[in-house]
Design an enzyme around this catalytic site. Structure first.
Site, PDB file in Angstrom:
ATOM      1  CG  HIS A 152      57.859 -17.686  43.537  1.00 44.35           C
ATOM      2  ND1 HIS A 152      57.295 -17.972  44.886  1.00 44.35           N
ATOM      3  CD2 HIS A 152      59.287 -17.816  43.685  1.00 44.35           C
ATOM      4  CE1 HIS A 152      58.312 -18.449  45.630  1.00 44.35           C
ATOM      5  NE2 HIS A 152      59.468 -18.460  44.917  1.00 44.35           N
ATOM      6  CG  HIS A 153      61.891 -14.694  44.087  1.00 44.26           C
ATOM      7  ND1 HIS A 153      60.883 -14.622  45.291  1.00 44.26           N
ATOM      8  CD2 HIS A 153      62.465 -15.776  44.065  1.00 44.26           C
ATOM      9  CE1 HIS A 153      61.126 -15.523  46.027  1.00 44.26           C
ATOM     10  NE2 HIS A 153      62.039 -16.348  45.637  1.00 44.26           N
ATOM     11  CB  ALA A 154      60.648 -12.558  37.756  1.00 40.62           C
ATOM     12  CD  GLN A 194      56.590 -11.772  50.197  1.00 35.32           C
ATOM     13  OE1 GLN A 194      57.574 -11.635  51.024  1.00 35.32           O
ATOM     14  NE2 GLN A 194      55.781 -10.852  49.932  1.00 35.32           N
ATOM     15  CG  ASN A 196      59.248 -10.922  45.855  1.00 36.22           C
ATOM     16  OD1 ASN A 196      59.351 -11.948  45.549  1.00 36.22           O
ATOM     17  ND2 ASN A 196      59.979  -9.765  45.853  1.00 36.22           N
TER      18      ASN A 196
END
Length: 358
Positions: A152-154, A194, A196
């Site tokens: 989920h950070h990519a 998060q 992001n």
């Protein structure tokens, strides 16, 4: 490098399409031995447990959640179709160790790019395919669990936090491209960090609702990405399992009330919320994690909404066992999930069999 370039610039009409017939006799659990990242021991330079997928799969067999006759879908690597949706310059950066070390947060600048390709990128690309095909399986069965993914950070043009391929973004893109009845998607992110990456990708998309429950004072602290969060729920080390579940329950109730007629749910089930996690810095017990997963699935099942779960973060050796225990609880709590192994049915029939809870 040439491979990435051709994959991006090819002007063919190659399209990623799945024949859902192949999923009907398989479990909703998706796994491949190729998920596990091993790098001659160098993977231990990062706190992320990159082999938890295989151990979780083994635990599920040991606990008879999965049996020898259970047909497990094992995704292939399909880079050409996936890479076409990503930024060209970002893909080219994958050929250089300097950039890869930045995305993966490991100081191995001396390694050639091709080693990152075969030892790190290919497992992540296979897991990304698992998330995409998991969505298709969930459409057939009403649920699916990819024993990896949740990067989920990519985002489409950048990576970070041990995330290279934006599998959630790509999965939603695929759903909308090939399933015209899928428009409104809810992302429920319960990782300690998060999400992001996809938040930036869907910044201007009003048909993606994001419920993000995370620790606000740890990585990544992306204030711009946070503007996209539909419901921003803060949790800290002061929260115990009870208060955490109360916050999540209230947030889910609001989410499904405000974002009506949801077509699909993607659940990012990070276990870095566990007490003792060095990066999550939260204090949720194993029972709290099991209760969290049960609560999210209940909310989706009550509304007959297909749901895909991905594993995301978790930085302790115990995470694999906790995940397996939570999946086992789901199978016990919702026994009709098991029936789908032997008598699979199309999506409408599957969802119609899901009992609504009071």
């Amino acid at each position: 490098m040439i491979y990435n370039f051709i994959a991006c610039c090819a002007k063919s009409n190659y399209l990623l399409y799945h024949n859902h017939e192949e999923y009907k006799n398989k479990s909703g659990v998706i796994y491949s031995p190729g998920y596990n990242i091993t790098f001659c021991g160098l993977e231990k330079c990062h706190p992320f447990d990159s082999t938890k997928y295989g151990r979780c799969f083994s635990f599920l067999h040991q606990q008879n959640v999965l049996r020898e006759h259970t047909q497990i879908h094992s995704p292939d690597i399909c880079p050409r179709a996936l890479l076409l949706d990503l930024n060209l310059f970002y893909l080219l950066s994958h050929c250089y160790a300097l950039f890869m070390c930045t995305y993966l947060e490991i100081p191995l600048f001396f390694l050639p790019g091709f080693l990152f390709r075969f030892k790190v990128l290919n497992p992540m690309l296979r897991a990304t395919m698992g998330t995409i095909e998991g969505c298709c399986i969930a459409l057939e069965k009403g649920w699916a669990i990819n024993l990896s993914g949740g990067y989920h950070h990519a985002r489409r043009g950048w990576g970070g936090g041990f995330c290279v391929y934006p599998d959630i973004t790509l999965a939603i893109t695929h759903l909308r491209r090939w399933h015209t009845n899928i428009k409104k998607v809810m992302i429920i992110d319960c990782d300690a960090h998060q999400g992001n990456g996809y938040e930036r990708d869907f910044m201007d998309d009003n048909d993606v609702y994001i419920l993000d429950v995370y620790h606000h004072h740890i990585y990544p602290g992306d204030d711009y990405a946070a503007l996209k969060i539909s419901q921003d729920v803060s949790v800290t080390s002061e929260d115990n399992s009870g208060s955490y579940l109360d916050k999540l329950d209230a947030a889910l109730t609001i989410a499904f009330r405000n974002f009506s007629e949801v077509d699909f749910v993607i659940y990012n089930a990070g276990t870095d919320i566990l007490e003792g996690d060095p990066l999550g810095r939260l204090n949720i017990t194993e029972a709290g994690v099991i209760g969290r997963d049960e609560l999210v699935f209940k909310k989706a099942f009550d509304r007959k909404i297909p749901i895909l779960m991905v594993l995301s973060g978790g930085y302790q050796h115990i995470n694999a066992q906790v995940i397996a225990n939570s999946i086992e609880n789901l199978f016990h709590k919702y026994p009709y999930i098991c029936l789908l192994y032997t008598s699979p049915s199309p999506r409408d029939a599957t969802l119609s069999r899901m009992p609504s809870s009071a």
